[in-house]
Design an enzyme around this catalytic site. Structure first.
Site, mmCIF file in Angstrom:
data_model
loop_
_atom_site.group_PDB
_atom_site.id
_atom_site.type_symbol
_atom_site.label_atom_id
_atom_site.label_comp_id
_atom_site.label_asym_id
_atom_site.label_seq_id
_atom_site.Cartn_x
_atom_site.Cartn_y
_atom_site.Cartn_z
ATOM 1 N N GLY A 33 40.190 41.230 43.335
ATOM 2 C CA GLY A 33 40.054 41.091 42.354
ATOM 3 C C GLY A 33 38.685 41.830 41.692
ATOM 4 N N HIS A 34 37.590 41.584 42.159
ATOM 5 C CA HIS A 34 36.664 41.980 41.506
ATOM 6 C C HIS A 34 36.492 44.095 41.761
ATOM 7 C CE1 HIS A 34 35.105 39.136 43.719
ATOM 8 N NE2 HIS A 34 34.251 39.057 42.718
ATOM 9 N N VAL A 174 43.912 38.643 38.824
ATOM 10 C CA VAL A 174 44.689 39.613 40.605
ATOM 11 C C VAL A 174 45.006 38.051 41.373
ATOM 12 C CG1 VAL A 174 44.429 41.157 42.661
ATOM 13 C CG2 VAL A 174 43.543 41.197 40.251
ATOM 14 N N ARG A 185 35.461 32.026 46.398
ATOM 15 C CA ARG A 185 36.009 30.170 46.850
ATOM 16 C C ARG A 185 36.507 29.924 47.490
ATOM 17 N NH1 ARG A 185 33.141 29.330 41.262
ATOM 18 N NH2 ARG A 185 30.902 28.362 42.110
HETATM 19 P P1 AMP Z 1 32.322 36.543 39.926
HETATM 20 O O1 AMP Z 1 31.708 37.342 41.017
HETATM 21 O O2 AMP Z 1 32.852 34.994 40.542
HETATM 22 O O3 AMP Z 1 31.060 35.554 38.950
HETATM 23 O O4 AMP Z 1 33.063 37.320 39.669
HETATM 24 C C1 AMP Z 1 32.629 38.466 38.998
HETATM 25 C C2 AMP Z 1 34.499 38.625 37.643
HETATM 26 O O5 AMP Z 1 35.548 39.359 38.875
HETATM 27 C C3 AMP Z 1 34.159 37.637 37.053
HETATM 28 O O6 AMP Z 1 34.221 38.903 35.929
HETATM 29 C C4 AMP Z 1 35.618 37.481 37.302
HETATM 30 O O7 AMP Z 1 36.661 36.863 36.238
HETATM 31 C C5 AMP Z 1 36.027 38.540 38.101
HETATM 32 N N1 AMP Z 1 36.996 38.539 38.955
HETATM 33 C C6 AMP Z 1 36.920 37.158 39.270
HETATM 34 N N2 AMP Z 1 38.467 36.764 40.126
HETATM 35 C C7 AMP Z 1 39.473 37.449 39.250
HETATM 36 C C8 AMP Z 1 40.428 37.965 39.722
HETATM 37 N N3 AMP Z 1 41.362 36.979 40.601
HETATM 38 N N4 AMP Z 1 40.797 38.557 39.279
HETATM 39 C C9 AMP Z 1 41.052 39.617 38.383
HETATM 40 N N5 AMP Z 1 38.878 39.188 38.131
HETATM 41 C C10 AMP Z 1 38.462 38.559 38.844
#
Ligand code: AMP
Length: 306
Positions: A33-34, A174, A185
């Site tokens: 996703g990232h 994703v 998580r």
């Molecule tokens: P985080 O590390 O959880 O703060 O996420 C960083 C970025 O990645 C944020 O903009 C999230 O929305 C995005 N993100 C996290 N999980 C996904 C995913 N499965 N698909 C797309 N973007 C994601």
């Protein structure tokens, strides 16, 4: 790939980078996703900057700040392989120096509902850290996942309220092959919990099927159907099902007119998960063959086979 740990060095590096920069703010424990955000940031800009900072101010006192997964070497290897130019990974005292007092708050229903209720102070922490990152990195564009649908909208509002010169680019969710939205998580889930968690993406499939396939546009009926469906799985403790206006996130109760967002939050074991999808109902009619069935659903009647 440059790895920068201080604000001063990051500002100096940005001043040296000629052209546009795309920023991907993350908390590390990176997954596909990232990386989808990183790839887009690279494609759209002259430089891609990824920040890794587990932001303490967006965690509540009983949340998982201490135990949040951290894996510096793995994250750096993944970003290197993507051709990232700069990784900004500041320590807590860099982002929140003594006497720090530049809190950013986005008032109103966008922050007071849904995650704002479940996680008081969360969006204040998010807005504050993202505004600070924007001031340090000065990106032309910043990339956020629709996975955190409310967060994207809060950031967009913040950028417009503060008049910041950055374009917010929302990116699709994703998912793993089984449908579960990727999340750092998910690492907390036992195999059995993971299987139970699949009820969330399946509930979103159900919402799309009811809205798009069966032409059901009554928000209350969709919400109740999803609540019933998710509650059948005992390991999943539902926090909320929301059927909301796609832009303002105001809760919908009557016939859905424009695009709506279906948002879910639930706890599986001790892990809190969120997921969402957009449904579009305009121009969708109940198929002839399903009219009676849909009428029965709306009336709350169950059909027994004859
Ligand atoms: P985080 O590390 O959880 O703060 O996420 C960083 C970025 O990645 C944020 O903009 C999230 O929305 C995005 N993100 C996290 N999980 C996904 C995913 N499965 N698909 C797309 N973007 C994601």
């Amino acid at each position: 790939m440059k790895i920068i740990e201080t604000v001063r060095e990051m500002e100096a590096e940005r001043a040296r980078l000629p052209g546009s920069a795309g920023l991907v703010p993350t908390m590390g424990a990176l997954h596909e996703g990232h990386l989808s955000l990183v790839r887009r940031a690279r494609a759209d800009n002259d430089f891609a900057v990824v920040s890794i900072f587990v932001n303490p101010t967006q965690f509540g006192p009983n949340e998982d700040y201490q135990s949040y997964p951290r894996d510096r070497e793995r994250d750096l290897a993944l970003l290197e392989a993507e051709g990232v130019d700069v990784v900004f990974m500041p320590g807590e005292e860099e982002m929140y120096p003594p006497g720090f007092d530049e809190w950013v708050e986005v008032p109103g229903p966008l922050t007071s509902r849904l995650e704002g209720v479940a996680r008081p102070g969360h969006f204040r922490g998010v807005a504050t850290v993202v505004a600070r990152l924007f001031r340090i990195v000065r990106p032309q564009r910043a990339y956020f996942g629709q996975k955190d649908a409310q967060q994207v909208r809060v950031i967009r509002r913040m950028v417009s309220d503060l008049g910041l010169p950055v374009e917010i680019v929302p990116m699709p969710i994703v998912r793993d092959a089984d449908g579960l939205a990727l999340s750092s998580r998910n690492a907390y889930l036992s195999p059995a919990e993971r299987r139970a968690a699949l009820v969330l993406p399946r509930a979103l499939d159900l919402a799309r099927m009811m809205a798009l396939g069966w032409g059901i546009r009554e928000a209350d009926l969709l919400r109740e159907s999803l609540e019933d469906y998710i509650r059948q799985v005992p390991q999943v403790r539902l926090d909320y099902v929301s059927i909301a206006d796609e832009e303002t996130l105001e809760e919908l109760h009557d016939t859905i007119e424009g695009p709506a967002l279906v948002l879910l939050a639930a706890r599986v074991g001790s892990t809190r998960l969120i997921d969402n999808t957009v449904i579009i109902t305009e121009g969708v009619d109940v198929p002839e063959a399903l009219r009676d069935v849909v009428e029965d659903i709306k009336a709350g009647r169950s059909r027994s086979s004859t």
